[in-house]
Design a protein around this motif. Structure first.
Motif, PDB file in Angstrom:
ATOM      1  N   VAL A 190       5.240  43.914  65.328  1.00  0.00           N
ATOM      2  CA  VAL A 190       4.555  45.114  65.813  1.00  0.00           C
ATOM      3  C   VAL A 190       3.994  44.962  67.218  1.00  0.00           C
ATOM      4  N   SER A 191       3.420  43.820  67.566  1.00  0.00           N
ATOM      5  CA  SER A 191       2.854  43.644  68.908  1.00  0.00           C
ATOM      6  C   SER A 191       3.947  43.661  69.977  1.00  0.00           C
ATOM      7  N   LYS A 192       5.121  43.132  69.647  1.00  0.00           N
ATOM      8  CA  LYS A 192       6.234  43.145  70.604  1.00  0.00           C
ATOM      9  C   LYS A 192       6.709  44.581  70.848  1.00  0.00           C
ATOM     10  N   VAL A 193       6.770  45.362  69.786  1.00  0.00           N
ATOM     11  CA  VAL A 193       7.177  46.759  69.915  1.00  0.00           C
ATOM     12  C   VAL A 193       6.128  47.542  70.704  1.00  0.00           C
ATOM     13  N   ALA A 194       4.850  47.229  70.449  1.00  0.00           N
ATOM     14  CA  ALA A 194       3.762  47.929  71.125  1.00  0.00           C
ATOM     15  C   ALA A 194       3.703  47.614  72.617  1.00  0.00           C
ATOM     16  N   GLU A 195       4.380  46.556  73.061  1.00  0.00           N
ATOM     17  CA  GLU A 195       4.441  46.213  74.484  1.00  0.00           C
ATOM     18  C   GLU A 195       5.313  47.183  75.260  1.00  0.00           C
ATOM     19  N   VAL A 196       6.234  47.859  74.581  1.00  0.00           N
ATOM     20  CA  VAL A 196       7.208  48.724  75.253  1.00  0.00           C
ATOM     21  C   VAL A 196       6.511  49.989  75.765  1.00  0.00           C
ATOM     22  N   SER A 197       6.509  50.182  77.065  1.00  0.00           N
ATOM     23  CA  SER A 197       5.781  51.288  77.683  1.00  0.00           C
ATOM     24  C   SER A 197       6.227  52.656  77.174  1.00  0.00           C
ATOM     25  N   TYR A 228      -2.430  36.963  71.399  1.00  0.00           N
ATOM     26  CA  TYR A 228      -1.921  36.627  72.731  1.00  0.00           C
ATOM     27  C   TYR A 228      -1.132  37.792  73.323  1.00  0.00           C
ATOM     28  N   ILE A 229      -0.222  38.342  72.534  1.00  0.00           N
ATOM     29  CA  ILE A 229       0.608  39.447  73.026  1.00  0.00           C
ATOM     30  C   ILE A 229      -0.255  40.657  73.358  1.00  0.00           C
ATOM     31  N   ASP A 230      -1.192  40.992  72.464  1.00  0.00           N
ATOM     32  CA  ASP A 230      -2.036  42.171  72.666  1.00  0.00           C
ATOM     33  C   ASP A 230      -2.885  42.074  73.922  1.00  0.00           C
ATOM     34  N   THR A 231      -3.356  40.871  74.242  1.00  0.00           N
ATOM     35  CA  THR A 231      -4.253  40.706  75.387  1.00  0.00           C
ATOM     36  C   THR A 231      -3.521  40.398  76.687  1.00  0.00           C
ATOM     37  N   HIS A 232      -2.222  40.110  76.620  1.00  0.00           N
ATOM     38  CA  HIS A 232      -1.484  39.743  77.827  1.00  0.00           C
ATOM     39  C   HIS A 232      -0.385  40.726  78.214  1.00  0.00           C
ATOM     40  N   ARG A 233      -0.183  41.794  77.467  1.00  0.00           N
ATOM     41  CA  ARG A 233       0.869  42.738  77.842  1.00  0.00           C
ATOM     42  C   ARG A 233       0.475  43.484  79.121  1.00  0.00           C
ATOM     43  N   ASP A 234       1.468  43.925  79.875  1.00  0.00           N
ATOM     44  CA  ASP A 234       1.232  44.616  81.141  1.00  0.00           C
ATOM     45  C   ASP A 234       0.705  46.030  80.934  1.00  0.00           C
ATOM     46  N   ASP A 235       1.194  46.699  79.894  1.00  0.00           N
ATOM     47  CA  ASP A 235       0.816  48.092  79.640  1.00  0.00           C
ATOM     48  C   ASP A 235      -0.308  48.158  78.613  1.00  0.00           C
TER      49      ASP A 235
END
Length: 229
Positions: free
Chosen positions: A103-110, A186-193
């Motif tokens: 889910v966090s990887k999918v949530a990274e997609v702008s 880590y993913i949630d706090t480091h994504r660009d968007d």
């Protein structure tokens, strides 16, 4: 009575949804679980073969976004709204450890975030809403009257999640759950968007040692102060 918007953000497995449901029920507000929306998109990507442990075809998912239809339906027996993906109830499927791992990887997609944030803003245009997620107080409702940011140690959150999954009969290990929690952090706090950050005017609550009742009472006091101001 004055109607307000309540935004609850925080790390995974901090009990955001539990608190949000309690507040919505007590106040007679609409509750929206944005995490369920991202989980549903992750499930869609899994079903389509766009994401796996070794591959993530972001372009294919983006191209298929118009075919993702999400809505909530209130279940009177359960006392909360369940998530529907393309008219199918997926409330149970989206709560698995496998979906949690993607889910966090999918949530990274702008493009995914843009679609869901647009829907979330529309849901809250009339206020009287409690919404929880990762960017509610910073992106979705930056003008919310009350912003809560929830946190707890990774170990505490992993234990809660492990107990929840075990109670459902899922065959998981505490070590795998802890790893998943740490990876999502880590993913949630480091994504660009729209990374997970504390809004400047949010009230931080560490519930590592708070019971659900203590937490609810503390936040309800904050709500009452704003409504009666």
């Amino acid at each position: 009575m004055k109607k307000i918007t309540i935004a609850i953000d925080g790390f995974s497995s901090t009990g955001k949804s539990t608190l949000a449901k309690q507040l919505a029920k007590h106040l007679g507000y609409v509750y929206v679980d944005t995490g369920a929306m991202y989980r549903a998109v992750a499930l869609f990507a899994m079903q389509k073969g766009y994401i796996s442990s070794s591959n993530f075809d972001k372009k294919a998912l983006i191209n298929d976004i118009p075919n993702i239809k999400l809505h909530f339906e209130f279940n009177a027996d359960l006392g909360f709204a369940e998530m529907y993906l393309n008219d199918s109830n997926v409330e149970k499927e989206i709560r698995t450890i496998e979906v949690s791992s993607f889910v966090s990887k999918v949530a990274e997609v702008s493009d995914v975030r843009a679609k869901l944030v647009e829907q979330q803003k529309e849901m809250g245009k009339n206020k009287a809403i409690v919404m929880d997620g990762r960017d509610i107080g910073t992106v979705v409702f930056p003008d919310a009257e009350l912003k809560i940011f929830m946190t707890a140690s990774a170990e505490t959150r992993a234990q809660r999640r492990f107990d929840e999954l075990e109670a459902k009969g899922d065959n998981v290990s505490y070590e795998d759950v802890l790893k998943n929690v740490q990876e999502r952090d880590y993913i949630d706090t480091h994504r660009d968007d729209s990374p997970l950050v504390i809004a400047e005017d949010a009230i931080e609550i560490d519930n590592s040692y708070l019971s659900r009742e203590e937490q609810f009472a503390a936040v309800l006091e904050l709500v009452d102060e704003i409504i009666n101001k």
